[in-house]
Write an enzyme that holds these catalytic residues in place. Structure first.
Site, short mmCIF file in Angstrom:
data_model
loop_
_atom_site.label_atom_id
_atom_site.label_comp_id
_atom_site.label_asym_id
_atom_site.label_seq_id
_atom_site.Cartn_x
_atom_site.Cartn_y
_atom_site.Cartn_z
N ARG A 18 0.86 -1.18 0.00
CA ARG A 18 0.00 0.00 0.00
C ARG A 18 0.90 1.23 0.00
O ARG A 18 1.45 1.61 1.03
CB ARG A 18 -0.88 -0.02 1.26
CG ARG A 18 -2.08 0.90 1.21
CD ARG A 18 -2.68 1.07 2.60
NE ARG A 18 -1.84 1.93 3.42
CZ ARG A 18 -1.74 1.87 4.74
NH1 ARG A 18 -2.41 0.96 5.42
NH2 ARG A 18 -0.95 2.70 5.40
N HIS B 29 -3.68 4.55 4.46
CA HIS B 29 -4.86 3.67 4.49
C HIS B 29 -6.04 4.37 3.84
O HIS B 29 -6.70 3.84 2.97
CB HIS B 29 -5.18 3.30 5.94
CG HIS B 29 -6.55 2.74 6.13
ND1 HIS B 29 -6.94 1.53 5.59
CD2 HIS B 29 -7.65 3.25 6.76
CE1 HIS B 29 -8.21 1.32 5.90
NE2 HIS B 29 -8.66 2.34 6.60
N TYR C 145 3.90 5.27 11.62
CA TYR C 145 4.12 3.85 11.93
C TYR C 145 5.00 3.09 10.94
O TYR C 145 5.24 1.91 11.13
CB TYR C 145 2.77 3.14 12.10
CG TYR C 145 1.80 3.33 10.94
CD1 TYR C 145 1.93 2.58 9.77
CD2 TYR C 145 0.75 4.24 11.03
CE1 TYR C 145 1.03 2.75 8.73
CE2 TYR C 145 -0.14 4.42 9.98
CZ TYR C 145 0.00 3.67 8.83
OH TYR C 145 -0.86 3.83 7.79
#
Lengths: 393, 327
Positions: free
Chosen positions: A280, A284, A293
């Site tokens: 990805r 998100h 993160y």
């Protein structure tokens, strides 16, 4: 030495891998690849793919347009035209490869990120924008394009796909020219009960369903090792059907692997789990901040495996496409972007009374009363407005 | 007319549904060879085959989730949840998918799925086998929620549920499965009232008692007992909990001026609360007393040696009826 053999040779001599290593070193495992990141064709004994230059150029077109739709949607969200957008950046090959492997009679059950599959099924991207704009919860007819509504609760659609496949069995619609279903979900969804229950139902019923897991490495902020100690495609074996791992950034491999699994399903050989190993590249959703993160080095490494660039390199190097072709595709993608942008900006809010529509097939007396009450309430403001206008305020 | 138990009446109704539409399926745990733990599907797999009467894996979300998929393919699944307390693993599929998918599609899909749930206590069972979760479903837009009280309704209502193009949560009073009554199997659906219509079980003039499911028999007995004391109770079986047949309810309360709602479910936030609010709003000037509720206390269902104190019975119903005359 094939890629598969190379992987085995490495794993035989490698020290015991940690969970993280198991997931990250996908290229050293049994990764099915037909087009390398450098744009070179590879062969795989189980997945011979006869494909013409024109067909590859058509896939390239899909990939570029789908990325452009995504790009446009992110911009629209930033400009306040959409409430949120779930970007597919980096997953174009997984979606276009699998989407183009489907036949018209096949039924696809997407998550909320399958914009590329929606494109392949002929769903107008404007319908997707309507959802993320807050104009509808979906609103397309699943039967029109054999593309089910987006499912937002993680993993629920795996059961719907399996049930639909059980319907295909009961219709006697299987066979070489028959139908099958494909359920899309991500790596995080493999922890959901519904996905595991779907595996069980599909397995014991030998249902014609393909489980297409796009392992993009991240479930919002949680890396794959929070979901699994084993490579995801290994899960299938415990349920009694085959699992394969494909290079999710390789559109040719995704096409070949999905086509074979769908064919096996429609011919009565039961389900397959395909793990499309991808990344990805974006957040998100537009509300997310991945810098909190994950490391940028990881992102940089995946940039070298870009799903579109490798097709472009292949076409140029093989002199299968010239600059004119590439420019034309870019122009077409820009035109699609322009069209959906204009359509999104012009999209009116739904009339508020339409919130009462389609709760049940026949409106109950209670809901009809609430609808009337709401209309009268709105009208009371109209009276007030008229009065204010009359008083010249 | 035939004398049937409630379980058998459901069985006959399901048989009709299977006969009338080849797309109708029955699916659930142990519904095939065993015929269901309450024998409601007894013999159906033998007569209609394993593709139409399906023994499923043991996972409720899977049962409902695959039923949704089958419905999208044009089938009409009737799912059995073995006991009330086991519906919760399927709650997400029912509430988030089954109830909302038509709305999500702007009316382009239909979900003709029936979910049968044996509910209620009084059978001396272990935990999770005696619950009354109907309010949770009635609170969810997009579902029709009904409960049958006796064999005659069981026979027709299950067929009507099977014919519905909307999802139906169908509650069956498990402690009444073996109650017997006359069922008009010849007249069938032609003479039956619609599924979403309440039914006056016993006409009366002094107080309206509303109930459904297992409490229909108990309230009927209360009406007989009250008559001996000179009180005339009108007992109404709501039958449909979503939507509520408010027309029948209001008409009765305007006549009697008193209203008691009886159910096994917890009173707090229950169907009785909804009925009380609506009756108060629409029949305010006809009421001689506040609407009273008789139901379970706000505790989890207790161990069965205490359940007779927990469940509404004839005395608690009559006590509430008496209290409506104290205002």
């Amino acid at each position: 030495m094939t890629v598969k053999d190379a992987g085995r040779a490495v794993s035989r001599t490698a020290p015991r891998a940690t969970a993280r290593d198991t997931h990250r070193q996908a290229d050293s495992a049994e990764l099915i690849q037909l087009l390398t990141p450098e744009g070179e064709r590879a062969e795989h004994p189980d997945y011979p793919l006869e494909i013409s230059a024109d067909e590859i150029k058509a896939l390239y077109r899909d990939l570029v347009i789908v990325r452009r739709i995504d790009f446009e949607a992110i911009a629209l969200q930033r400009q306040g035209e959409l409430g949120i957008w779930a970007s597919l950046l980096g997953q174009e090959a997984a979606q276009v490869g699998s989407g183009r492997a489907l036949r018209p009679g096949d039924m696809a059950f997407p998550t909320y990120r399958e914009h590329g599959v929606a494109w392949c099924r002929g769903v107008d991207p404007v319908k997707l924008l309507a959802l993320f704009r807050g104009v509808s919860h979906g609103g397309w007819d699943p039967a029109e394009h054999n593309f089910h509504l987006y499912t937002i609760v993680i993993g629920s659609q795996a059961l719907h796909a399996t049930g639909y496949a059980m319907g295909i069995q009961r219709d006697g619609a299987m066979g070489e020219d028959g139908d099958a279903t494909i359920a899309y979900f991500g790596d995080g969804a493999t922890s959901q009960g519904d996905v595991n229950e779907a595996f069980i139902w599909a397995s014991v019923n030998n249902a014609p369903v393909v489980f297409f897991c796009q392992n993009n490495q991240w479930a919002i902020s949680e890396p794959l090792e929070r979901q699994s100690r084993v490579p995801l495609y290994h899960r299938a074996h415990g349920f009694g059907f085959p699992g394969v791992r494909v290079d999710g950034n390789d559109v040719l491999a995704c096409l070949a692997v999905t086509r074979k699994a769908m064919q096996a399903a429609r011919e009565g050989q039961g389900p397959t789990l395909i793990e499309a190993f991808t990344y990805r590249m974006g957040a998100h959703t537009t509300t997310d901040d991945p810098t909190r993160y994950r490391l940028s080095a990881e992102l940089e490494a995946w940039k070298l495996k870009d799903p579109i660039e490798r097709v472009k390199q292949y076409l140029i190097r093989g002199e299968l496409a010239d600059m004119r072709f590439l420019d034309d595709i870019d122009a077409e993608a820009a035109a699609v972007g322009k069209r959906i942008r204009a359509a999104c900006q012009a999209m009116p809010d739904p009339p508020p009374g339409s919130m009462f529509d389609d709760v049940l097939t026949a409106e109950t007396a209670q809901l009809a009363a609430e609808r009337a009450e709401f209309a009268a309430y709105l009208d009371s403001f109209a009276d007030e407005q008229r009065e204010l206008a009359r008083e010249g305020r | 007319m035939t004398t049937l138990t409630l379980s058998r009446a459901l069985n006959e109704g399901l048989r009709k549904a299977l006969e009338n539409n080849p797309k109708t399926l029955i699916m659930g745990e142990d519904v095939g060879k065993l015929g269901g733990v309450f024998r409601v599907t007894d013999g159906l797999q033998k007569d209609f085959g394993e593709a139409r009467v399906v023994d499923t894996p043991l996972a409720e979300s899977g049962i409902v989730g695959t039923a949704v998929g089958l419905a999208l393919r044009g089938y009409r699944p009737i799912c059995e949840i073995q006991f009330d307390g086991f519906v919760f693993p399927a709650f997400d599929q029912i509430v988030s998918q089954l109830a909302k998918m038509r709305y999500r599609s702007l009316g382009s899909v239909r979900l003709p799925v029936v979910i049968r749930i044996p509910f209620g206590g009084g059978i001396g069972a272990v935990e999770h086998h005696s619950e009354s979760p109907e309010a949770l479903f009635a609170h969810t837009p997009g579902l029709r929620v009904v409960a049958c009280g006796g064999p005659a309704d069981a026979y027709t209502m299950i067929q009507q549920a099977a014919l519905s193009d909307d999802p139906v949560i169908f509650f069956e009073p498990k402690r009444r499965y073996w109650d017997k009554a006359e069922v008009d199997t010849d007249g069938g659906l032609a003479v039956a009232p619609p599924m979403d219509q309440a039914r006056i079980v016993a006409a009366g003039t002094d107080v309206t008692v509303l109930c459904y499911g297992p409490m229909v028999r108990t309230c009927g007995e209360a009406a007989v007992a009250a008559r001996e004391e000179g009180r005339s109770i009108e007992v109404i079986d709501l039958r449909s909990l979503a939507p509520l047949d408010t027309g029948t309810i209001f008409e009765s309360v305007r006549k009697t001026g008193r209203c008691v709602v009886v159910h096994e479910a917890v009173v707090t936030g229950g169907i009785g609360a909804e009925v009380a609010a609506r009756v108060t709003q629409e029949c305010f000037y006809s009421l001689e007393a506040p609407v009273l509720r008789v139901g379970a206390y706000s505790t989890p269902y207790p161990p069965s040696r205490m359940e007779e104190y927990y469940l509404p019975d004839l005395d608690r119903i009559l006590d509430a009826v008496d209290r409506t005359f104290g205002y």
